[in-house]
Design a protein around this motif. Structure first.
Motif, PDB file in Angstrom:
ATOM      1  N   TYR B 712       0.812  -1.092   0.090  1.00 51.77           N
ATOM      2  CA  TYR B 712      -0.016   0.104  -0.035  1.00 51.77           C
ATOM      3  C   TYR B 712       0.927   0.972  -0.003  1.00 51.77           C
ATOM      4  N   SER B 713       1.972   1.123   0.690  1.00 58.51           N
ATOM      5  CA  SER B 713       2.824   2.531   0.655  1.00 58.51           C
ATOM      6  C   SER B 713       3.502   2.720  -0.774  1.00 58.51           C
ATOM      7  N   GLU B 714       4.068   1.470  -1.301  1.00 62.76           N
ATOM      8  CA  GLU B 714       4.560   1.700  -2.437  1.00 62.76           C
ATOM      9  C   GLU B 714       3.442   2.144  -3.748  1.00 62.76           C
ATOM     10  N   LEU B 715       2.235   1.791  -3.568  1.00 65.64           N
ATOM     11  CA  LEU B 715       1.328   2.071  -4.402  1.00 65.64           C
ATOM     12  C   LEU B 715       0.779   3.659  -4.364  1.00 65.64           C
ATOM     13  N   ALA B 716       0.763   3.790  -2.843  1.00 62.77           N
ATOM     14  CA  ALA B 716       0.637   5.359  -2.728  1.00 62.77           C
ATOM     15  C   ALA B 716       1.466   6.090  -3.228  1.00 62.77           C
ATOM     16  N   GLU B 717       2.663   5.744  -3.227  1.00 68.78           N
ATOM     17  CA  GLU B 717       3.926   6.485  -3.903  1.00 68.78           C
ATOM     18  C   GLU B 717       3.576   6.606  -5.227  1.00 68.78           C
ATOM     19  N   ILE B 718       3.638   5.465  -5.921  1.00 68.73           N
ATOM     20  CA  ILE B 718       3.394   5.486  -7.412  1.00 68.73           C
ATOM     21  C   ILE B 718       2.328   6.638  -7.786  1.00 68.73           C
ATOM     22  N   LEU B 719       1.248   6.024  -7.272  1.00 68.92           N
ATOM     23  CA  LEU B 719      -0.011   6.996  -7.663  1.00 68.92           C
ATOM     24  C   LEU B 719       0.096   8.337  -7.115  1.00 68.92           C
ATOM     25  N   GLY B 720       0.758   8.575  -6.220  1.00 70.56           N
ATOM     26  CA  GLY B 720       0.790   9.974  -5.823  1.00 70.56           C
ATOM     27  C   GLY B 720      -0.319  10.530  -4.989  1.00 70.56           C
ATOM     28  N   GLN B 722      -2.424  10.208  -1.263  1.00 70.96           N
ATOM     29  CA  GLN B 722      -2.006  10.199  -0.044  1.00 70.96           C
ATOM     30  C   GLN B 722      -3.025   9.109   1.111  1.00 70.96           C
ATOM     31  N   SER B 723      -4.459   9.623   0.339  1.00 72.48           N
ATOM     32  CA  SER B 723      -5.720   8.980   1.285  1.00 72.48           C
ATOM     33  C   SER B 723      -5.974   7.700   0.973  1.00 72.48           C
ATOM     34  N   TYR B 724      -6.145   6.789   1.990  1.00 68.16           N
ATOM     35  CA  TYR B 724      -6.472   5.437   1.667  1.00 68.16           C
ATOM     36  C   TYR B 724      -7.908   5.243   0.877  1.00 68.16           C
ATOM     37  N   GLU B 725      -8.572   6.136   1.182  1.00 67.96           N
ATOM     38  CA  GLU B 725     -10.044   6.295   0.592  1.00 67.96           C
ATOM     39  C   GLU B 725      -9.861   6.359  -1.143  1.00 67.96           C
ATOM     40  N   GLU B 726      -8.953   7.201  -1.572  1.00 74.63           N
ATOM     41  CA  GLU B 726      -8.560   7.562  -2.998  1.00 74.63           C
ATOM     42  C   GLU B 726      -8.018   6.263  -3.669  1.00 74.63           C
ATOM     43  N   ILE B 727      -7.137   5.692  -2.885  1.00 69.01           N
ATOM     44  CA  ILE B 727      -6.461   4.439  -3.411  1.00 69.01           C
ATOM     45  C   ILE B 727      -7.432   3.320  -3.595  1.00 69.01           C
ATOM     46  N   GLU B 728      -8.257   3.183  -2.454  1.00 73.07           N
ATOM     47  CA  GLU B 728      -9.303   2.222  -2.321  1.00 73.07           C
ATOM     48  C   GLU B 728     -10.186   2.454  -3.570  1.00 73.07           C
ATOM     49  N   LYS B 741       1.728   5.316 -15.105  1.00 73.75           N
ATOM     50  CA  LYS B 741       2.967   4.682 -14.367  1.00 73.75           C
ATOM     51  C   LYS B 741       2.893   3.142 -13.822  1.00 73.75           C
ATOM     52  N   ILE B 742       1.799   2.538 -14.113  1.00 72.24           N
ATOM     53  CA  ILE B 742       1.644   1.087 -13.945  1.00 72.24           C
ATOM     54  C   ILE B 742       1.325   0.333 -14.818  1.00 72.24           C
ATOM     55  N   ASN B 743       1.949  -0.645 -15.504  1.00 73.81           N
ATOM     56  CA  ASN B 743       1.423  -1.375 -16.690  1.00 73.81           C
ATOM     57  C   ASN B 743       0.274  -2.393 -16.231  1.00 73.81           C
ATOM     58  N   GLN B 744      -0.758  -2.618 -17.255  1.00 72.70           N
ATOM     59  CA  GLN B 744      -2.057  -3.178 -17.088  1.00 72.70           C
ATOM     60  C   GLN B 744      -1.995  -4.612 -16.250  1.00 72.70           C
ATOM     61  N   ALA B 745      -0.885  -5.449 -16.653  1.00 79.68           N
ATOM     62  CA  ALA B 745      -0.881  -6.684 -15.894  1.00 79.68           C
ATOM     63  C   ALA B 745      -0.527  -6.671 -14.323  1.00 79.68           C
ATOM     64  N   THR B 746       0.349  -5.730 -14.217  1.00 83.74           N
ATOM     65  CA  THR B 746       0.737  -5.323 -12.775  1.00 83.74           C
ATOM     66  C   THR B 746      -0.422  -4.801 -12.136  1.00 83.74           C
TER      67      THR B 746
END
Lengths: 563, 919
Positions: B712-720, B722-728, B741-746
Motif C-alpha cells: 500500500y505504501s509503494e502504491l500510494a507513492e506511485i499513484l501520488g 495519500q488517502s486510503y479512500e482514494e487508493i481504494e 505509471k503502472i502497466n495493465q498486468a501489474t
C-alpha cells in the motif's frame, strides 16, 4: 569471483503465501546468479533444501493450526530456552527427510550444555512412527554418555497408527533409553498440547514434569473414555494440570507455555549436570552468620499464642529465612502440603529441604506425603544433593483410610529412602518428634550426619496423650479419689473440678519431664541445641564442613530414582 | 546534589566552602515507614552522602506471609540497622503510644540523629512528632507546630480565612456557635463556667465566638459537656439553611475535624438529613463520650470537583511553591494518576494553540487559577512557618478554587513535582556559587540539618510536564486483590522512573528474579511509575509506551496496569489536557463494565464461522486466503477482548481517528490493514527478536502484514495519492484500467492483491461495534475539556451494577459447610475466649469459623465465601470428634450460583452476534 555461500534459511512460507497475498510492485530479489548451473550448483541447491526442510515442519497450514490454539512450534519453544543457535542432530531423519516430527539437539543455556528433544506437532501430530523412537533413544543415550541434563518438550498425539507395531516398538526403545539414563543425568519433562498413551508414560520417566494450563495428558483422551466407559468428563478434569498436580504425577504447574519454559530454566539452576557432580555453587553475599531475627519472632509469636505449643505455623516462612536471600524453589507444591519439598541455597550450596508443615493436617505424614517425600529424597540421593530435614510432626496418620491405602508400605518406602541417603544430611527438630516419625525422620541411627534441636522440641515416644501410660499409677490414684469424693457426698461438679485440676498438674509434670529434648540429648540422639536466631549459621557452617569432605559420585549398585 | 558545573556530587566533596557547609555526613537517619518511599529514601540517602541509615521491619514484611520478605533487604548496606518491630504503627491508641515509645528507644539506643517518616502511618501525627522533638532527635519533616496548626482541618481553615486564602463557604466552629446560641453572652458564659467550676474569664480583645471556644477547650480538659449533640444538630440545621439560601442547588458536607481517608464525613441534600448525619459522623469518629471535642466543619459540597494540590517547601522563614498537581483521577478516595500543573505548562499550551481563541481563553483562566493558588499557598505556608515539605490541597470548580487542607508530609505524588522543577540555591555572597537539588527527599534532609542557613531557592524548570501512575494490586473493578505472586518484571526502560520497593532487585548471587507475593498486608500499592515530557502529550505518550512494553508476569496476579494503559490511551485519544472531575473514574469504570457485558456474550469463533460461510458462498476464490489469515485477524482481537480495560483505551484512542460510527455502521477512516497493524503494536506484539514467539506476532502473520503495508505504501507513492479512500476507490473502480505509471498486468495483480489483503478485515469492525453497542463510545470530552458522560454511566445504581460485572463476587456451591478433616471440634480458640461464630451471625470469605484439632494441632477453618449461619449442628460440641465431610453449619450464602443452561448461553451469544454483525 567466488562468492561466499550464505546459509540461506529461506522461510518456506514465502512460496506458501498465495500469489495474491504478495506485493506485485516489489522488485524481484536479486539472486546471486551463477553463470553456471552445473552439478555443483545443483548439489548446493539440494543442500539448502535439506537444511530448510525440518524448519518448515508440516507446512504453513499446520503451523497455523498450532498457533491458532495459542501453542508455539517446537522451534519457537527452543528459542525461549536459549537465544543462541541450537545444535540440531539427525536433521533429516526419516523417509520424508523432515526429521520425523521429532527435533533433537544440544542447546547452550547460560554456558551449560543441555540435551533437548521436542515433538513437532505440526508434522503428523508429533506421533511416534517406526523410526523416530530410535532417534529419541539416541539423544537420550548421548545425554547420559556426555553427562548433560535432558529437557523434553512433549507435544505428541501418541503412536502413529499407520506405522503399526513399528510405532509401538519405537516407544519401547525410547522408554528403555529413558530408564537407562535415569539416575545418571536429571531430566525435565515439559508437557504441551494433548498427549495420550505412550506420550504420557514416557515423560513421567523423567525426573521432573512441568505442565501448563490448557494441556492434557493421560492414558487416553475424554473421547475414548466416553465411548469405552461411558464417563463424561472434560479433558481438564481428566488429565489437566490441577488433576496431575494434586496427585503428584506432575511436579510443577504453570499458567502457560512460557511459564513452563521459564520454570524449567529456574529448576535447572538447582540441578547438577549429572550424578558425578555437585549442583552449581554460587558464592553468596548473604552472610552465613546472619542472625535470624525472624526465626525468633516466628516462634515467639507461634508458641505464645493462646493455643500455645499446639499452634500451627507455615514452615515455608522458616525455610525462606534460612535460605540465601530468601530464595527457594518448591517442588510438588500442589500436593500433600503437610510435607514440603524444596530446593534452596545455603551459603551458596544447593540444599534439598524436606520439612513437616504443621499448618496442614498438623504436619502428619500420610500416604501422599510419604510418596512425595520418598521421591524427593531419592532424587537428592542420586544427584549428590545435601539435605536438611526440618522436623515438626505428630506422627504418621492413623485410621481406616490410611491403613486401607497402605500407609505401612508408603511409610516404609520413605524410611528406606532416608536410610539409603548417602549425601550430607542434617536434621533440625523444631517441635514435635514422636514415636515412629521420630525414628524415621533422619535420626542419627538412620544415618544422619548431625541432628540438632531447638529448645522448643518435644521428643518422646508419645505426645501429651502419653501421660496415661507413663503415669499409670498416678492416674489410678486420681480416679480412685474421684469415686471416693462422690461417695463422701461431694457434688459431681465439685469432684470433677478436683479431678481436672489433678489431671492438669499431671499434664504439666509430663510437659516438664518429657516434652523437651533433654532425654534425646542425654542419649546422644541429638547433638546439640541451636538457639533460635542461629539456625542459618549453625546449619550453614556444618553444611560447609560436610561438603568439604564429601566426594560427589554416582551411586554404587543398582539404584533408580524411585521404585 | 548537582554543582554549578552540572556534575552530581555529594556536598562534602564540593570545592566550594559554602556548599561544603551543607554537608550531610552528620546524619544517621531511621526510616520508619514502608512503601515505595522507603526504597526511594534509601537510594537518595546513598546518593547524598549521609553517614548511615536504618529501617524498621514489621512481622508482616518478614515472617507472616511466605515469599513476601521485604525486598528492600536484598543487599541492604547496613545489616545491623534493620530494627524489628511488631508493626509500623499501632492499631489501638495504647498500641500507638507503645510504638512511638519503641521507635524513639530504637533511635536513641542506636544513635540515630534523624527520623524520616515518609507518608502514611504516623508521618503527620503531632503526638509522634512531638515525642521525637522532645527526645532530642530531629524529625526529617515539618515540625509538630506545623502539624498541629495546619494538620487539624478546622485550625487550618481558620488560618486560611485570616490570610484571605480562598476556602469553601461554610463554618468551622459549630461548637462555639452552638454554645453561644445556647447560653447567650459574656455574663451567661461566665456564669456557666462558674457553675461547672471552670477557671475562665471572658476576654474583650477577642470575638464572642473565640471566647466560647476558649471555654469549650477548658471543658474538654475537664471532661464535661457544655453543648449536647442535640444542640449541635439544631445549630447544624440553622447553618445549613443559611448556606442553602446562597447555594440552593449544592449539597452540603459535614466533616469531622479529625477525620481522614473518607471517614467522619457525610454529604446531605436536604434539611431532613441533617440530624442523622450529625449523629453518624460523631459516632463514626468515636467522639460520643462526655467531654469530647465534637467540632465538625460544615461546608459547601463542590459537585464538579477537581482535586488540585500545590507542593510547598519552606525553611520556617521563606516558603515557595513548586507548582501544582492534578489528582482528580481517583477511585474510592484513592489516587490513580497524578499529572503536573505548572505555569510553564499552560504557557506552552497557550503558544501551541494560539490559533484557537476559545482554547487560549480557557488556558488563560486555568493559568490564572494556578497562579492564585500558588500565591495563596505560599502565604499560608509562610504563616504556619513551614520548615520542610507539605502539600496545599484544594478543590477546583471552574474558575473557583477552595482550600481544603494541608498535608504536612511528603506525599506519594511528590515525584511528579520532581519531574517539573528543580531547586537552585545560590550563595548570597557569590552568584556564581550555587547548587541544584532535584530530589524533594534530599531537600528534606538538607532542611532538617541546615534549614536556617538555606537561602530562598529559585525554582528552575526541569521538564514542562510530569506524571505518575500508581501501580496497585487491584482487580479490574479497582478493588484490592491480594495473594498474587510476581514472577517476573522487566527492567525499567528509557525515561521510566520506577519506585518499586525493591521488587525489581534481582538475586544478588544468581541474577535471577526473586518471586514476590503481594500479601495485601498493608495497602494495595505496589509501585509508582513516573515519567516526564516536553508537553503533556509527550508525557502521556511516554507513560503509555512504558506500560506497553512492560512485562509483569505472575500467578493469580491482578494489577491496575491494564486500567492505566486503557485510561491513558483513552485520554490521548480525546485530549491530553483533559480536565476530569473526581467522579470521572466511576463513570469510566462503569463504561468498561458495560463493554464487558457485551464482550462476555461475544463468541469470536462463531463470528469467524459465520464470516467463513458467507465468503465461501459469495467469494469462493478468496476463501482459502481468508482461512490463511485466521491467526492474523483473530489472535489480536481475542487478546484485546480478554481485557476490557485495554479495549477501552484502544477504542478511545482510535475513535474518530481510525474509525467512526455513522448510522449504526462502522466506517474505517484509514486502511484497515494499518489499523490491524496498530492493534498489534498496541498489544505489544511487535516482532522484536528477543521476545518469545508467544509474546509477539506469529512470523507467518508478520510476513503478510509487512508485505501488505509495503504494497500500500509503494502504491500510494506511485499513484501520488495519500488517502486510503482514494487508493481504494481506484482499485475498486469498475473500469479497472491501469492508471499512469503502472502497466495493465501489474495493475490487475494489484487489484487481486488488494482483495486478498483486505478480505476478512471487516471482522475488526467488531471492536468499534462492541464500543457502540455498549454505549462506551458515548463517553467523550467537550470543548471545555470536561467529561461528557451518558446517563447510564452517571446514575449511581447502574454504575454499581456495571462495575460489579468486572469482578463478580465468589458464589457458593451449596448451603453447607463441612469439616474438611477429621479431628476434635472446637468452636473457640481457647476456653476463655468467646465462640468464633454463632447461629444468626453473618460471615465473610476468609473469616475463621471453627477449629479442628488433630493430634493436638489446632487448625483454624475459614469460610470459603460470604454468608450467614442458619443452623449450627455442633452446638455444645467442643471436644467432640468429627469426621471428614461431616456437616458443621447449614448456611445461607450471600450469592447463589445461578447456573445458566447451555441453551440460554447460546441464545445470548446468537443475539449479540446478530447485533454486532449489523454494524
Amino acid at each position: 569471483m567466488v562468492e561466499k555461500i550464505l546459509p540461506s534459511y529461506k522461510f518456506g512460507y514465502m512460496e506458501d503465501i498465495y500469489s495474491a497475498l504478495q506485493n506485485p510492485l516489489k522488485k524481484p530479489e536479486s539472486q546471486i546468479q551463477s553463470k553456471h548451473t552445473g552439478i555443483y550448483e545443483e548439489s548446493l541447491k539440494l543442500g539448502e533444501e535439506l537444511l530448510d526442510k525440518p524448519k518448515q515442519g508440516g507446512g504453513i497450514d499446520r503451523i497455523l493450526v498450532q498457533h491458532s490454539k495459542d501453542r508455539m512450534t517446537v522451534w519457537e519453544r527452543i528459542k525461549v530456552l536459549t537465544q543462541s543457535e541450537p545444535n540440531i542432530l539427525y536433521q533429516n531423519w526419516g523417509p520424508s527427510l523432515d526429521g520425523a516430527s521429532l527435533v533433537t539437539g544440544i542447546l547452550n543455556i547460560n554456558g551449560r550444555d543441555i540435551a533437548v528433544y521436542g515433538h513437532d506437532f505440526t508434522l503428523r501430530a508429533g506421533s511416534m512412527d517406526a523410526t523416530n523412537g530410535n532417534k529419541l533413544a539416541r539423544i537420550i543415550y548421548m545425554a547420559a554418555e556426555h553427562g548433560i541434563p535432558l529437557i523434553g518438550m512433549n507435544d505428541s498425539a501418541g503412536a502413529f497408527v499407520p506405522a503399526g507395531v513399528g510405532g509401538l516398538d519405537g516407544y519401547s526403545e525410547a522408554f528403555t533409553a529413558l530408564r537407562k539414563i535415569s539416575g545418571i543425568v536429571p531430566s525435565i519433562m515439559l508437557m504441551f498440547g494433548f498427549n495420550a498413551g505412550g506420550g504420557s508414560y514416557l515423560p513421567r520417566q523423567g525426573s521432573f514434569m512441568i505442565q501448563c494450563e490448557n494441556t492434557f495428558f493421560g492414558l487416553t483422551g475424554p473421547g475414548v473414555v466416553k465411548s469405552v466407559l461411558g464417563e463424561d468428563i472434560s479433558a481438564d478434569d481428566l488429565g489437566g494440570p490441577k488433576v496431575h498436580g494434586k496427585s503428584g504425577v506432575v511436579d510443577i504447574v504453570t499458567p502457560d507455555e512460557l511459564g513452563s519454559l521459564k520454570t524449567a530454566l529456574r529448576l535447572l539452576s538447582y540441578l547438577p549436570n549429572n550424578n558425578s557432580e555437585l549442583p552449581s555453587f554460587f558464592p553468596t553475599s548473604d552472610p552465613l552468620a546472619r542472625y535470624m531475627y525472624e526465626e525468633d519472632i516466628l516462634f515467639r509469636k507461634t508458641f505464645n499464642a493462646p493455643t500455645g505449643m499446639n499452634t500451627p505455623f507455615d514452615i515455608t516462612l522458616y525455610i525462606q529465612n534460612i535460605c540465601d536471600h530468601g530464595a527457594f524453589f518448591e517442588v510438588q507444591s500442589l500436593r500433600a502440603r503437610n510435607l514440603i519439598t524444596a530446593f534452596g541455597r545455603l551459603g551458596g550450596h544447593v540444599v534439598g529441604f524436606i520439612a513437616n508443615n504443621s499448618a496442614v493436617s498438623s504436619g502428619q505424614i500420610d500416604i501422599d506425603a510419604a510418596r512425595k517425600g520418598t521421591r524427593f529424597v531419592r532424587f537428592c540421593n542420586l544427584y549428590n544433593i545435601p539435605m536438611i530435614f526440618l522436623e515438626d510432626t505428630t506422627g504418621f496418620l492413623p485410621g481406616k483410610d490410611q491403613e486401607h491405602g497402605g500407609i505401612v508400605e508408603e511409610g516404609r518406602r520413605l524410611l528406606d529412602s532416608i536410610i539409603d541417603l548417602r549425601t550430607p544430611r542434617m536434621t533440625l527438630i523444631i517441635r514435635n518428634a514422636f514415636g515412629g516419625a521420630y525414628a524415621t525422620w533422619n535420626s542419627y541411627h538412620t544415618g544422619a550426619d548431625i541432628v540438632f534441636t531447638l529448645p522448643t522440641a518435644r521428643i518422646a515416644v508419645m505426645g501429651p496423650a502419653g501421660k496415661d501410660f507413663i503415669y499409670k499409677d498416678e492416674m489410678q490414684k486420681i480416679n480412685k479419689e474421684y469415686s471416693e469424693n462422690l461417695k463422701k457426698g461431694i457434688s459431681d461438679e465439685e469432684a470433677k473440678k478436683i479431678k481436672d485440676s489433678s489431671l492438669q498438674v499431671l499434664s504439666q509434670r509430663y510437659e516438664k519431664d518429657l516434652m523437651n529434648p533433654k532425654e534425646a540429648l542425654a542419649l546422644g540422639s541429638v547433638s546439640r541445641v541451636i538457639m533460635p536466631g542461629y539456625t542459618r549459621q549453625v546449619l550453614g557452617e556444618n553444611l560447609q564442613y560436610l561438603i568439604r569432605h564429601y566426594k560427589p559420585s554416582p551411586m554404587g549398585g543398582i539404584q533408580r530414582e524411585f521404585e | 546534589m548537582i554543582d554549578s558545573k552540572d556534575i552530581k556530587i555529594k556536598f562534602h566533596e564540593s570545592s566550594s566552602e559554602w556548599i561544603r557547609s551543607f554537608s550531610l555526613t552528620a546524619i544517621k537517619c531511621l526510616i520508619v515507614c514502608r512503601g515505595p518511599v522507603r526504597k526511594e529514601a534509601m537510594d537518595i540517602f546513598d546518593e547524598i552522602g549521609i553517614k548511615e541509615y536504618g529501617i524498621l521491619l514489621s512481622e508482616k514484611d518478614s515472617v507472616v506471609y511466605p515469599q513476601a520478605l521485604a525486598p528492600e533487604m536484598r543487599g541492604f548496606k547496613f545489616i545491623n540497622n534493620i530494627h524489628r518491630v511488631p508493626d509500623y504503627m499501632g492499631s489501638s491508641k495504647e498500641e500507638k503510644t507503645e510504638r512511638i515509645h519503641e521507635i524513639i528507644s530504637i533511635a536513641l539506643n542506636n544513635s540515630y540523629t534523624h527520623i524520616f517518616a515518609g507518608y502514611g502511618f504516623m508521618a503527620e501525627d503531632a503526638e509522634f512528632i512531638e515525642a521525637i522533638e522532645k527526645s532530642g532527635i530531629t524529625f526529617m519533616g515539618p515540625a509538630s507546630s506545623v502539624a498541629k496548626q495546619a494538620g487539624a482541618k478546622d485550625e487550618a481553615k481558620k488560618i486560611a480565612r485570616k490570610l484571605n486564602v480562598s476556602v469553601t463557604p461554610g463554618i468551622d466552629n459549630i461548637t462555639s456557635l452552638a454554645l453561644l446560641k445556647k447560653v447567650g453572652d459574656k455574663s451567661k458564659l461566665e456564669a456557666l463556667a462558674k457553675e461547672k467550676k471552670l477557671n475562665y474569664s471572658y476576654k474583650e480583645s477577642i470575638s464572642p465566638e473565640e471566647n466560647a471556644e476558649s471555654l469549650l477547650q477548658l471543658s474538654y480538659v475537664a471532661g464535661i459537656d457544655l453543648v449536647s449533640i442535640a444542640d449541635l444538630q439544631d445549630e447544624a440545621e440553622v447553618q445549613s439553611k443559611e448556606i442553602w439560601i446562597k447555594f440552593p442547588k449544592n449539597r452540603i458536607r459535614f466533616k469531622y475535624i479529625g477525620g481522614g481517608g473518607g471517614k467522619g464525613q457525610r454529604v446531605i441534600g436536604d434539611l431532613k438529613e441533617v440530624k442523622s448525619a450529625v449523629m453518624e459522623i460523631i459516632a463514626e469518629s468515636k467522639v460520643v463520650s462526655e467531654g469530647s471535642n465534637r467540632n465538625f466543619l460544615i461546608e459547601l459540597n463542590i459537585e464538579n470537583t477537581r482535586h488540585n494540590e500545590i507542593q510547598l517547601i519552606g525553611n520556617g522563614n521563606w516558603c515557595i511553591s513548586l507548582g501544582g498537581r492534578d489528582c482528580s483521577l481517583q477511585m474510592h478516595e484513592q489516587k490513580l494518576l497524578e499529572l503536573s500543573y505548572t505555569v510553564e505548562l499552560f504557557q506552552e499550551e497557550i503558544v501551541a494553540h494560539s490559533s484557537n481563541p476559545t482554547r487560549v481563553a480557557m488556558l488563560k483562566d486555568d493559568l490564572q487559577t494556578l497562579k492564585e493558588m500558588e500565591e495563596q499557598s505560599e502565604r499560608f505556608g509562610a504563616a504556619v512557618k513551614l520548615d520542610s515539605v507539605s502539600t496545599f490541597e484544594s478543590i477546583v470548580d471552574g474558575k473557583n478554587h477552595f482550600f481544603m487542607e494541608m498535608n504536612t508530609r511528603i506525599q506519594v505524588e511528590h515525584r511528579v513535582t520532581e519531574m517539573v522543577y528543580k531547586l537552585k540555591f545560590i550563595n548570597p555572597k557569590d552568584s556564581s556559587d550555587f547548587f541544584i537539588i532535584e530530589s524533594l527527599i534530599e531537600a528534606m534532609a538538607l532542611l532538617s540539618l541546615h534549614g536556617k542557613e538555606l537561602p530562598k531557592p529559585q525554582r528552575v524548570v526541569r521538564n514542562i510536564a510530569g506524571g505518575e501512575a500508581r501501580i496497585n494490586a487491584t482487580n479490574q473493578s479497582l478493588q484490592p486483590h491480594a495473594g498474587g505472586l510476581i514472577q517476573n518484571w522487566s527492567a525499567p526502560v528509557e525515561h521510566e522512573i520506577r519506585d518499586d520497593q525493591g521488587i525489581g532487585i534481582l538475586n544478588p548471587d544468581t541474577g535471577i528474579f526473586i518471586h514476590y507475593r503481594l500479601a495485601g498486608a498493608y495497602d494495595s500499592n505496589i509501585a509508582l511509575l513516573v515519567t516526564y515530557g516536553n508537553t503533556r502529550k509527550e508525557n502521556l505518550e511516554r507513560l503509555a509506551s512504558i506500560i506497553r512494553v512492560t512485562e509483569l508476569r505472575g500467578n493469580d496476579l491482578q494489577t491496575n496496569m491494564p486500567v492505566h494503559y486503557g485510561l491513558i490511551n483513552w485520554i490521548l485519544g480525546k485530549d491530553p489536557m483533559f480536565k476530569p472531575n473526581t467522579r470521572f473514574m466511576m463513570s469510566y469504570l462503569a463504561g468498561v463494565g458495560s463493554l464487558f457485558t457485551v464482550i462476555k456474550n461475544t463468541d469470536m469463533d462463531m463470528l469467524w464461522d459465520s464470516y467463513s460461510k458467507d465468503i465461501n458462498k459469495n467469494k469462493p476464490s478468496l476463501h482459502k486466503i481468508f482461512n490463511r489469515k485466521l491467526t492474523l485477524i483473530l489472535r489480536p482481537i481475542k487478546l484485546i477482548l480478554d481485557s476490557p480495560h485495554v479495549l477501552a483505551g484502544f477504542l478511545g484512542y482510535h475513535s474518530g481517528r481510525s474509525f467512526k460510527i455513522v448510522n449504526k455502521k462502522v466506517k474505517f477512516l484509514r486502511n484497515p490493514l494499518e489499523f490491524l497493524g496498530d492493534l498489534y503494536s498496541y498489544l505489544d506484539l511487535d516482532p522484536k527478536s528477543s521476545k518469545p514467539a508467544c509474546d509477539k506476532i506469529w512470523d507467518h502473520d508478520d510476513r503478510i502484514l509487512k508485505e501488505g503495508l509495503e504494497f500500500y505504501s509503494e502504491l500510494a507513492e506511485i499513484l501520488g495519492k495519500q488517502s486510503y479512500e482514494e487508493i481504494e476507490k481506484s482499485l475498486m473502480s469498475s473500469s479497472s484500467i491501469a492508471p499512469d505509471k503502472i502497466n495493465q498486468a501489474t495493475w490487475e495483480k494489484c487489484i487481486q492483491s488488494h482483495s486478498a489483503f483486505q478480505i476478512g478485515l471487516d471482522l475488526i469492525k467488531i471492536l468499534p461495534a462492541i464500543g457502540d453497542l455498549s454505549g462506551f463510545l458515548e463517553i467523550d470530552i467537550n470543548d471545555s475539556l470536561e467529561a461528557v458522560v451518558p446517563e447510564k454511566f452517571s446514575n449511581s445504581e447502574s454504575i454499581k451494577e456495571l462495575i460489579k460485572e468486572l469482578n463478580p463476587p465468589p458464589k457458593a456451591k451449596s448451603d453447607e459447610i463441612l469439616a474438611p478433616m477429621g479431628g476434635m471440634f472446637y468452636s473457640r480458640e481457647a476456653p476463655n475466649l468467646p465462640q468464633l461464630i454463632v447461629e444468626g451471625d453473618s460471615f465473610k470469605a476468609g473469616q475463621p469459623l471453627f477449629i479442628i484439632e488433630v493430634m493436638k494441632m489446632f487448625n483454624k477453618i475459614s469460610a470459603p465465601f460470604n454468608g450467614k449461619i442458619i443452623k449450627n449442628t455442633l452446638k455444645d460440641s467442643d471436644g467432640k470428634i468429627v469426621s471428614k465431610g461431616q456437616l458443621v453449619f447449614k448456611i445461607q450464602p450471600d450469592e447463589f450460583l445461578k447456573e445458566e443452561s447451555p441453551e440460554e448461553i447460546l441464545t445470548k451469544k446468537m443475539n449479540t452476534l446478530k447485533s454486532l454483525l449489523s454494524y
